[in-house]
Design a protein around this motif. Structure first.
Motif, PDB file in Angstrom:
ATOM      1  N   GLU A 180       0.827  -1.197   0.000  1.00  0.00           N
ATOM      2  CA  GLU A 180       0.000   0.000   0.000  1.00  0.00           C
ATOM      3  C   GLU A 180       0.865   1.252   0.000  1.00  0.00           C
ATOM      4  N   ILE A 181       0.373   2.300  -0.661  1.00  0.00           N
ATOM      5  CA  ILE A 181       1.073   3.580  -0.675  1.00  0.00           C
ATOM      6  C   ILE A 181       0.878   4.268   0.671  1.00  0.00           C
ATOM      7  N   LEU A 182       1.971   4.723   1.263  1.00  0.00           N
ATOM      8  CA  LEU A 182       1.922   5.375   2.575  1.00  0.00           C
ATOM      9  C   LEU A 182       2.249   6.860   2.489  1.00  0.00           C
ATOM     10  N   HIS A 183       2.253   7.396   1.272  1.00  0.00           N
ATOM     11  CA  HIS A 183       2.500   8.831   1.120  1.00  0.00           C
ATOM     12  C   HIS A 183       1.425   9.596   1.897  1.00  0.00           C
ATOM     13  N   PRO A 184       1.820  10.613   2.666  1.00  0.00           N
ATOM     14  CA  PRO A 184       0.827  11.351   3.481  1.00  0.00           C
ATOM     15  C   PRO A 184      -0.353  11.885   2.678  1.00  0.00           C
ATOM     16  N   ALA A 185      -0.104  12.348   1.455  1.00  0.00           N
ATOM     17  CA  ALA A 185      -1.197  12.891   0.639  1.00  0.00           C
ATOM     18  C   ALA A 185      -2.187  11.790   0.264  1.00  0.00           C
ATOM     19  N   TYR A 186      -1.681  10.577   0.042  1.00  0.00           N
ATOM     20  CA  TYR A 186      -2.568   9.450  -0.283  1.00  0.00           C
ATOM     21  C   TYR A 186      -3.423   9.076   0.922  1.00  0.00           C
ATOM     22  N   LEU A 187      -2.802   9.032   2.097  1.00  0.00           N
ATOM     23  CA  LEU A 187      -3.540   8.692   3.306  1.00  0.00           C
ATOM     24  C   LEU A 187      -4.603   9.747   3.613  1.00  0.00           C
ATOM     25  N   ARG A 188      -4.285  11.005   3.358  1.00  0.00           N
ATOM     26  CA  ARG A 188      -5.285  12.054   3.585  1.00  0.00           C
ATOM     27  C   ARG A 188      -6.438  11.927   2.594  1.00  0.00           C
ATOM     28  N   LEU A 189      -6.139  11.539   1.360  1.00  0.00           N
ATOM     29  CA  LEU A 189      -7.203  11.317   0.387  1.00  0.00           C
ATOM     30  C   LEU A 189      -8.124  10.190   0.838  1.00  0.00           C
ATOM     31  N   GLN A 190      -7.559   9.134   1.393  1.00  0.00           N
ATOM     32  CA  GLN A 190      -8.386   8.050   1.908  1.00  0.00           C
ATOM     33  C   GLN A 190      -9.294   8.547   3.036  1.00  0.00           C
ATOM     34  N   GLU A 191      -8.748   9.410   3.883  1.00  0.00           N
ATOM     35  CA  GLU A 191      -9.537   9.980   4.974  1.00  0.00           C
ATOM     36  C   GLU A 191     -10.686  10.826   4.424  1.00  0.00           C
ATOM     37  N   ALA A 192     -10.392  11.627   3.412  1.00  0.00           N
ATOM     38  CA  ALA A 192     -11.429  12.460   2.804  1.00  0.00           C
ATOM     39  C   ALA A 192     -12.501  11.604   2.143  1.00  0.00           C
ATOM     40  N   LEU A 193     -12.076  10.531   1.463  1.00  0.00           N
ATOM     41  CA  LEU A 193     -13.042   9.636   0.816  1.00  0.00           C
ATOM     42  C   LEU A 193     -13.965   9.011   1.851  1.00  0.00           C
ATOM     43  N   ALA A 194     -13.408   8.566   2.969  1.00  0.00           N
ATOM     44  CA  ALA A 194     -14.237   7.977   4.022  1.00  0.00           C
ATOM     45  C   ALA A 194     -15.241   8.993   4.552  1.00  0.00           C
ATOM     46  N   LEU A 195     -14.808  10.237   4.694  1.00  0.00           N
ATOM     47  CA  LEU A 195     -15.687  11.297   5.187  1.00  0.00           C
ATOM     48  C   LEU A 195     -16.862  11.519   4.245  1.00  0.00           C
ATOM     49  N   TYR A 196     -16.590  11.638   2.961  1.00  0.00           N
ATOM     50  CA  TYR A 196     -17.660  11.934   2.007  1.00  0.00           C
ATOM     51  C   TYR A 196     -18.515  10.705   1.717  1.00  0.00           C
ATOM     52  N   ARG A 197     -17.957   9.508   1.845  1.00  0.00           N
ATOM     53  CA  ARG A 197     -18.796   8.322   1.726  1.00  0.00           C
ATOM     54  C   ARG A 197     -19.748   8.208   2.917  1.00  0.00           C
ATOM     55  N   ALA A 198     -19.287   8.636   4.098  1.00  0.00           N
ATOM     56  CA  ALA A 198     -20.169   8.647   5.267  1.00  0.00           C
ATOM     57  C   ALA A 198     -21.312   9.642   5.064  1.00  0.00           C
ATOM     58  N   ILE A 199     -20.989  10.799   4.474  1.00  0.00           N
ATOM     59  CA  ILE A 199     -22.034  11.779   4.167  1.00  0.00           C
ATOM     60  C   ILE A 199     -23.028  11.188   3.164  1.00  0.00           C
ATOM     61  N   ALA A 200     -22.508  10.481   2.173  1.00  0.00           N
ATOM     62  CA  ALA A 200     -23.387   9.852   1.174  1.00  0.00           C
ATOM     63  C   ALA A 200     -24.297   8.821   1.831  1.00  0.00           C
ATOM     64  N   ALA A 201     -23.754   8.061   2.779  1.00  0.00           N
ATOM     65  CA  ALA A 201     -24.553   7.035   3.450  1.00  0.00           C
ATOM     66  C   ALA A 201     -25.697   7.651   4.258  1.00  0.00           C
ATOM     67  N   VAL A 281     -23.057  14.764  -3.554  1.00  0.00           N
ATOM     68  CA  VAL A 281     -22.040  14.073  -2.778  1.00  0.00           C
ATOM     69  C   VAL A 281     -21.405  12.963  -3.602  1.00  0.00           C
ATOM     70  N   ASP A 282     -22.166  12.329  -4.486  1.00  0.00           N
ATOM     71  CA  ASP A 282     -21.587  11.281  -5.338  1.00  0.00           C
ATOM     72  C   ASP A 282     -20.539  11.861  -6.289  1.00  0.00           C
ATOM     73  N   GLU A 283     -20.774  13.071  -6.775  1.00  0.00           N
ATOM     74  CA  GLU A 283     -19.778  13.722  -7.624  1.00  0.00           C
ATOM     75  C   GLU A 283     -18.497  13.986  -6.845  1.00  0.00           C
ATOM     76  N   ARG A 284     -18.642  14.421  -5.597  1.00  0.00           N
ATOM     77  CA  ARG A 284     -17.458  14.683  -4.772  1.00  0.00           C
ATOM     78  C   ARG A 284     -16.711  13.387  -4.459  1.00  0.00           C
ATOM     79  N   VAL A 285     -17.453  12.318  -4.192  1.00  0.00           N
ATOM     80  CA  VAL A 285     -16.821  11.022  -3.962  1.00  0.00           C
ATOM     81  C   VAL A 285     -16.022  10.599  -5.186  1.00  0.00           C
ATOM     82  N   ASP A 286     -16.593  10.784  -6.358  1.00  0.00           N
ATOM     83  CA  ASP A 286     -15.894  10.398  -7.591  1.00  0.00           C
ATOM     84  C   ASP A 286     -14.652  11.247  -7.816  1.00  0.00           C
ATOM     85  N   GLN A 287     -14.714  12.530  -7.482  1.00  0.00           N
ATOM     86  CA  GLN A 287     -13.508  13.363  -7.606  1.00  0.00           C
ATOM     87  C   GLN A 287     -12.388  12.820  -6.734  1.00  0.00           C
ATOM     88  N   LEU A 288     -12.719  12.438  -5.508  1.00  0.00           N
ATOM     89  CA  LEU A 288     -11.710  11.893  -4.601  1.00  0.00           C
ATOM     90  C   LEU A 288     -11.186  10.552  -5.104  1.00  0.00           C
TER      91      LEU A 288
END
Length: 535
Positions: A180-201, A281-288
């Motif tokens: 897995e990629i451990l670059h900080p920017a990648y990990l932050r993107l994963q965090e953002a994706l989880a946030l917006y997927r929670a909003i979508a849910a 929110v689905d558009e934002r999820v897709d951007q991430l």
């Protein structure tokens, strides 16, 4: 009686063990047959799961003497968990045909050797697909850009041998953790994706009516809807009441929303802010998800030092020893003069540069100005060059025709490149440089150039790039600038520069940033990510 019972129990145990061994051998035989059929092309899918890693699958089973892998409970559970967890990376269950794999497993429960073998081979294909997607990305970037020149890091050695070693001494999950990629920017993107997927849910957000422009200090029946919309994404900290007043708390919330969407942060909600508010929110999820895919193309095996330009931002960063140590606002190409995505090495810096006007800019921009204003060339400190590159008198040129000349702007305060440019020779004639108009950096929307990248604090970058040169100093730099002479300084070592395109990311403060896709590149990546594999 007890002796007899022991004898019966031992006999049954031996018979069951022998039966299991016979079945295991039959499964192994079927696996060997199927892999031979795969290698010969006679078998190209199992249960609607088409083979894309035929050589890898055949090689892995050969290393294991065709022993089944996923019939053993721990390995099977590992695979299932990793397929579910793949959503963290922006993948979908459909990418791995999880439903088809489940059907094959259900059929295999009958105990039929062929059914067990088919499930096992299909699971191996799915595991290979998962590992490839995590390591390389699902989509080949060259599908969108034939000139893509970023190096793709390849796993060293024999992939099948590596996977086999992990399966023997560790687990599939351990292998996934290690690649897995451990670059900080990648990990932050994963965090953002989880946030917006929670909003979508939770159902996302309602559209804010766009009937009229909203201004601070006014009252409008839309205000409660606006507050609710901003509360969902964490932009509005105030009370959700029935007030229609566009008050100070709401104004600051709107300004913050505008800033993290790359808009003019003035609190006035017009067409562009409404557009950002009403993206689903689905558009934002897709951007991430698109940003995560781009990160997989770029963020593996990076150099310890590099310059990173996000055209979609637009900002420029300097990473030193793997840590971001500097960033600045940038200006990049307009939609019809796009800054290209590519990688090169910065080799030298030109102080007090001249600017040779590109042919396209000369014909499209400069020539009409020269025709309208006879003093334009002298006022801008331009030299006219003939086809041999020699200076000539501007009055000898018929500007109303199609003059076979070029323009060079001499060093000075009016030079479009400013006082410094960073050179990385490339096919696009694109580079980083200073500017003669710094006020443009105050705009939130900075897609304003003809393709090159203007940076706000270029001398800071110059000092960072020259830091390892013991003879370099700020005082020496100032002396070069004061001379007014064009001076080339070679870097102690070439430094990679990565010109990239991201429209969504989480910054170092935890703010999720979105930008409009001015170059219209996201849709193709998202479409490819959403495509269902043939098998």
């Amino acid at each position: 009686m007890q002796t007899l019972l022991r004898y019966v129990f031992l006999s049954l145990t031996l018979l069951i063990g022998m039966a299991e061994k016979v079945l295991a051998n039959e499964v192994n035989d079927r696996i060997e047959e199927f892999t031979l059929d795969m290698s010969s092309g006679r078998l190209d899918m199992i249960g609607d799961i088409r083979f894309g890693a035929t050589q890898f699958v055949a090689r892995l089973y050969a290393l294991r003497e065709y022993e089944a892998i996923w019939l053993e409970g721990d390995h099977r559970e590992d695979l299932l968990n990793e397929l579910v967890d793949a959503e963290r990376h922006g993948f979908r269950q459909e990418d791995f045909k999880v439903d088809r794999l489940a059907e094959l497993y259900a059929v295999s429960r009958s105990g039929d050797a062929a059914a067990l073998a088919r499930f096992d081979i299909a699971a191996t294909e799915v595991a290979a697909r998962l590992l490839q997607h995590i390591y390389y990305g699902k989509v080949d970037p060259k599908l969108f850009d034939a000139n893509w020149n970023f190096e793709r890091a390849f796993a060293p050695g024999d992939p099948a041998k590596l996977v086999n070693q992990y399966l023997d001494v560790a687990s599939l999950s351990a292998l996934v953790d290690d690649i897995e990629i451990l670059h900080p920017a990648y990990l932050r993107l994963q965090e953002a994706l989880a946030l917006y997927r929670a909003i979508a849910a939770q159902g996302g957000w309602h559209k804010v009516p766009e009937d009229s422009v909203l201004r601070p200090g006014e009252e409008n029946p839309v205000i409660p809807v606006l507050k609710q919309r901003l509360r969902i994404t964490g932009d509005f900290p105030g009370q959700l009441d029935g007030s229609r007043a566009y008050d100070d708390v709401l104004t600051e919330a709107v300004k913050g929303f505008q800033a993290r969407h790359g808009l003019e942060a003035d609190g006035v909600i017009g067409p562009r802010t409404f557009r950002a508010l009403n993206r689903t929110v689905d558009e934002r999820v897709d951007q991430l998800r698109a940003s995560l895919e781009r990160a997989r193309w770029l963020f593996r095996d990076l150099d310890s030092d590099y310059v990173f330009v996000n055209i979609g931002g637009p900002e420029t960063y300097f990473v030193q020893n793997g840590e971001m140590v500097w960033k600045t606002r940038s200006i990049v190409g307009q939609a019809y003069r796009q800054t290209p995505v590519f990688r090169e090495d910065i080799q030298y810096i030109d102080f007090n540069p001249t600017w040779t006007v590109p042919v396209s800019i000369f014909q499209r921009d400069k020539l009409p100005l020269i025709r309208r204003d006879s003093n334009y060339l002298s006022r801008g400190n331009y030299t006219v060059l003939n086809s041999d590159g020699r200076p000539i008198n501007p009055t000898s040129v018929n500007w109303n025709g199609s003059p076979n000349v070029s323009l060079r702007q001499e060093p000075g305060p009016k030079n479009a490149l400013g006082q410094v440019k960073f050179m990385f020779p490339n096919a696009y004639s694109v580079y980083l440089h200073d500017t003669d108009n710094r006020s443009l950096f105050d705009r939130n929307e900075r897609n304003l150039s003809s393709g090159c990248v203007r940076i706000e604090n270029p001398f800071e970058l110059a000092d960072l790039l020259m830091k390892s040169d013991p003879d370099w100093s700020a005082a020496g730099r100032e002396a070069i600038l004061a001379s007014g002479k064009t001076t080339r300084i070679n870097l102690p070592e070439p430094v990679p520069v990565l010109l990239t395109y991201f429209t969504a990311w989480m910054d170092e403060t935890g703010q999720v940033q979105f930008r409009e896709d001015l170059y219209e590149r996201d849709a193709k990546v998202i479409s490819a990510l959403n495509s269902t594999p043939e098998g």
